[in-house]
Design a protein around this motif. Structure first.
Motif, PDB file in Angstrom:
ATOM      1  N   GLN A  80       0.865  -1.182   0.000  1.00 12.36           N
ATOM      2  CA  GLN A  80       0.000   0.000   0.000  1.00 12.36           C
ATOM      3  C   GLN A  80       0.905   1.236   0.000  1.00 12.36           C
ATOM      4  O   GLN A  80       1.776   1.388   0.861  1.00 12.36           O
ATOM      5  N   MET A  81       0.665   2.109  -0.952  1.00 10.82           N
ATOM      6  CA  MET A  81       1.500   3.290  -1.098  1.00 10.82           C
ATOM      7  C   MET A  81       1.128   4.337  -0.043  1.00 10.82           C
ATOM      8  O   MET A  81       0.087   4.246   0.603  1.00 10.82           O
ATOM      9  N   LYS A  82       1.980   5.330   0.131  1.00 11.83           N
ATOM     10  CA  LYS A  82       1.797   6.330   1.186  1.00 11.83           C
ATOM     11  C   LYS A  82       0.503   7.119   1.048  1.00 11.83           C
ATOM     12  O   LYS A  82      -0.041   7.590   2.035  1.00 11.83           O
ATOM     13  N   ASP A  83      -0.016   7.250  -0.159  1.00 13.32           N
ATOM     14  CA  ASP A  83      -1.269   7.994  -0.348  1.00 13.32           C
ATOM     15  C   ASP A  83      -2.500   7.181   0.052  1.00 13.32           C
ATOM     16  O   ASP A  83      -3.606   7.677   0.025  1.00 13.32           O
ATOM     17  N   ARG A  84      -2.296   5.920   0.432  1.00 13.01           N
ATOM     18  CA  ARG A  84      -3.347   4.989   0.859  1.00 13.01           C
ATOM     19  C   ARG A  84      -4.340   4.654  -0.250  1.00 13.01           C
ATOM     20  O   ARG A  84      -5.315   3.958  -0.026  1.00 13.01           O
ATOM     21  N   VAL A  85      -4.153   5.157  -1.424  1.00 16.67           N
ATOM     22  CA  VAL A  85      -5.081   4.926  -2.512  1.00 16.67           C
ATOM     23  C   VAL A  85      -4.667   3.713  -3.337  1.00 16.67           C
ATOM     24  O   VAL A  85      -5.490   2.892  -3.712  1.00 16.67           O
ATOM     25  N   SER A 102      -2.832   0.190  -4.025  1.00 14.57           N
ATOM     26  CA  SER A 102      -2.231  -1.037  -3.512  1.00 14.57           C
ATOM     27  C   SER A 102      -1.738  -1.832  -4.705  1.00 14.57           C
ATOM     28  O   SER A 102      -2.439  -1.949  -5.708  1.00 14.57           O
ATOM     29  N   ALA A 124       8.602   3.800  -1.302  1.00 18.56           N
ATOM     30  CA  ALA A 124       7.452   4.704  -1.363  1.00 18.56           C
ATOM     31  C   ALA A 124       6.209   4.132  -0.690  1.00 18.56           C
ATOM     32  O   ALA A 124       5.125   4.678  -0.817  1.00 18.56           O
ATOM     33  N   CYS A 125       6.367   3.034   0.068  1.00 18.19           N
ATOM     34  CA  CYS A 125       5.181   2.382   0.625  1.00 18.19           C
ATOM     35  C   CYS A 125       4.846   2.874   2.025  1.00 18.19           C
ATOM     36  O   CYS A 125       5.666   3.458   2.721  1.00 18.19           O
ATOM     37  N   ARG A 126       3.610   2.615   2.417  1.00 21.36           N
ATOM     38  CA  ARG A 126       3.143   2.912   3.765  1.00 21.36           C
ATOM     39  C   ARG A 126       3.083   1.629   4.584  1.00 21.36           C
ATOM     40  O   ARG A 126       3.540   1.574   5.701  1.00 21.36           O
TER      41      ARG A 126
END
Length: 126
Positions: free
Chosen positions: A82-87, A89, A106-108
Protein backbone atom coordinates in the motif's frame (compact mmCIF):
# COMPACT_ATOMS: atom_id res chain seq x y z
CA UNK A 1 26.57 16.03 14.43
CA UNK A 2 24.49 15.18 11.37
CA UNK A 3 20.85 14.16 11.73
CA UNK A 4 19.86 11.10 9.72
CA UNK A 5 16.35 9.98 8.88
CA UNK A 6 15.06 6.62 10.06
CA UNK A 7 13.19 4.48 7.56
CA UNK A 8 10.60 1.95 8.65
CA UNK A 9 8.63 -0.72 6.86
CA UNK A 10 5.51 -2.09 8.51
CA UNK A 11 4.50 -5.64 7.62
CA UNK A 12 1.09 -7.00 8.60
CA UNK A 13 1.16 -10.78 8.50
CA UNK A 14 -2.15 -12.55 7.85
CA UNK A 15 -3.35 -16.13 7.88
CA UNK A 16 -0.46 -18.62 7.72
CA UNK A 17 2.28 -16.20 6.66
CA UNK A 18 3.85 -15.26 9.99
CA UNK A 19 6.19 -18.17 10.62
CA UNK A 20 7.47 -18.58 7.05
CA UNK A 21 7.90 -14.87 6.26
CA UNK A 22 9.70 -14.09 9.51
CA UNK A 23 11.95 -17.11 8.92
CA UNK A 24 12.75 -15.72 5.46
CA UNK A 25 13.71 -12.35 7.01
CA UNK A 26 15.84 -14.16 9.60
CA UNK A 27 17.56 -16.23 6.89
CA UNK A 28 18.45 -12.99 5.10
CA UNK A 29 19.79 -11.52 8.38
CA UNK A 30 17.21 -8.72 8.32
CA UNK A 31 16.37 -7.73 11.87
CA UNK A 32 12.73 -7.07 12.69
CA UNK A 33 10.61 -6.51 15.76
CA UNK A 34 7.02 -7.22 16.74
CA UNK A 35 4.62 -4.36 17.30
CA UNK A 36 1.77 -4.66 19.77
CA UNK A 37 -1.28 -2.61 18.88
CA UNK A 38 -4.06 -1.54 21.20
CA UNK A 39 -7.36 -0.19 19.94
CA UNK A 40 -10.85 0.54 21.19
CA UNK A 41 -12.29 -0.64 17.90
CA UNK A 42 -12.11 -4.06 16.23
CA UNK A 43 -9.04 -4.45 14.04
CA UNK A 44 -8.18 -6.82 11.21
CA UNK A 45 -6.58 -9.92 12.61
CA UNK A 46 -2.91 -10.07 11.84
CA UNK A 47 0.50 -9.66 13.40
CA UNK A 48 2.59 -6.56 12.81
CA UNK A 49 6.36 -6.60 12.36
CA UNK A 50 8.59 -3.60 11.73
CA UNK A 51 11.92 -3.29 10.03
CA UNK A 52 13.63 -0.01 10.80
CA UNK A 53 17.08 1.42 10.21
CA UNK A 54 18.82 4.64 9.39
CA UNK A 55 17.86 5.41 5.80
CA UNK A 56 21.39 4.81 4.54
CA UNK A 57 21.52 1.41 6.28
CA UNK A 58 18.04 0.13 5.35
CA UNK A 59 18.41 -3.21 3.52
CA UNK A 60 15.97 -2.27 0.73
CA UNK A 61 17.38 -4.74 -1.77
CA UNK A 62 17.51 -7.59 0.75
CA UNK A 63 13.88 -7.06 1.76
CA UNK A 64 12.81 -6.91 -1.89
CA UNK A 65 14.59 -10.21 -2.58
CA UNK A 66 12.93 -11.83 0.45
CA UNK A 67 9.50 -10.70 -0.77
CA UNK A 68 10.06 -11.98 -4.32
CA UNK A 69 11.42 -15.38 -3.26
CA UNK A 70 8.75 -15.80 -0.56
CA UNK A 71 5.91 -15.13 -3.04
CA UNK A 72 7.40 -17.36 -5.72
CA UNK A 73 7.81 -20.31 -3.34
CA UNK A 74 4.04 -21.07 -3.15
CA UNK A 75 0.98 -20.16 -5.20
CA UNK A 76 -1.02 -19.44 -2.03
CA UNK A 77 1.15 -16.43 -1.12
CA UNK A 78 0.43 -12.77 -1.81
CA UNK A 79 2.19 -9.53 -0.90
CA UNK A 80 0.18 -6.32 -1.20
CA UNK A 81 2.07 -3.01 -1.04
CA UNK A 82 0.00 0.00 0.00
CA UNK A 83 1.50 3.29 -1.10
CA UNK A 84 1.80 6.33 1.19
CA UNK A 85 -1.27 7.99 -0.35
CA UNK A 86 -3.35 4.99 0.86
CA UNK A 87 -5.08 4.93 -2.51
CA UNK A 88 -2.92 2.55 -4.50
CA UNK A 89 -2.23 -1.04 -3.51
CA UNK A 90 0.07 -3.09 -5.68
CA UNK A 91 0.49 -6.85 -5.65
CA UNK A 92 4.21 -7.71 -5.67
CA UNK A 93 3.83 -10.87 -7.75
CA UNK A 94 5.49 -10.61 -11.16
CA UNK A 95 7.76 -7.70 -10.27
CA UNK A 96 11.54 -7.84 -10.24
CA UNK A 97 13.52 -7.26 -7.04
CA UNK A 98 14.54 -3.82 -8.36
CA UNK A 99 10.88 -2.88 -8.96
CA UNK A 100 9.87 -4.09 -5.50
CA UNK A 101 12.76 -2.14 -3.99
CA UNK A 102 11.40 1.06 -5.58
CA UNK A 103 7.91 0.25 -4.24
CA UNK A 104 9.29 -0.31 -0.74
CA UNK A 105 10.86 3.13 -0.65
CA UNK A 106 7.45 4.70 -1.36
CA UNK A 107 5.18 2.38 0.62
CA UNK A 108 3.14 2.91 3.76
CA UNK A 109 2.28 -0.69 4.70
CA UNK A 110 2.79 -4.18 3.35
CA UNK A 111 0.29 -7.02 3.79
CA UNK A 112 1.81 -10.50 3.79
CA UNK A 113 -0.73 -13.27 3.14
CA UNK A 114 -0.49 -17.05 2.85
CA UNK A 115 -3.90 -18.69 2.57
CA UNK A 116 -2.71 -22.24 3.18
CA UNK A 117 -0.75 -23.67 6.11
CA UNK A 118 2.63 -25.30 5.45
CA UNK A 119 2.22 -28.73 3.82
CA UNK A 120 -1.38 -28.11 2.69
CA UNK A 121 -0.63 -26.80 -0.81
CA UNK A 122 -0.10 -30.32 -2.19
CA UNK A 123 -3.42 -31.49 -0.73
CA UNK A 124 -5.21 -28.48 -2.29
CA UNK A 125 -3.90 -29.39 -5.74
CA UNK A 126 -5.21 -32.97 -5.58
Amino acid sequence: MTAQAVSTIRFTLFKHSRESFLAALDDASISHSSVVQFSRQPQASGFTEMVSALSDAMPWNGIAKVIISWVEARKSRRVMVQMKDRVVSIEAEGYSAKDVERLLKACRDIAIIDTLPQGKEIEALE
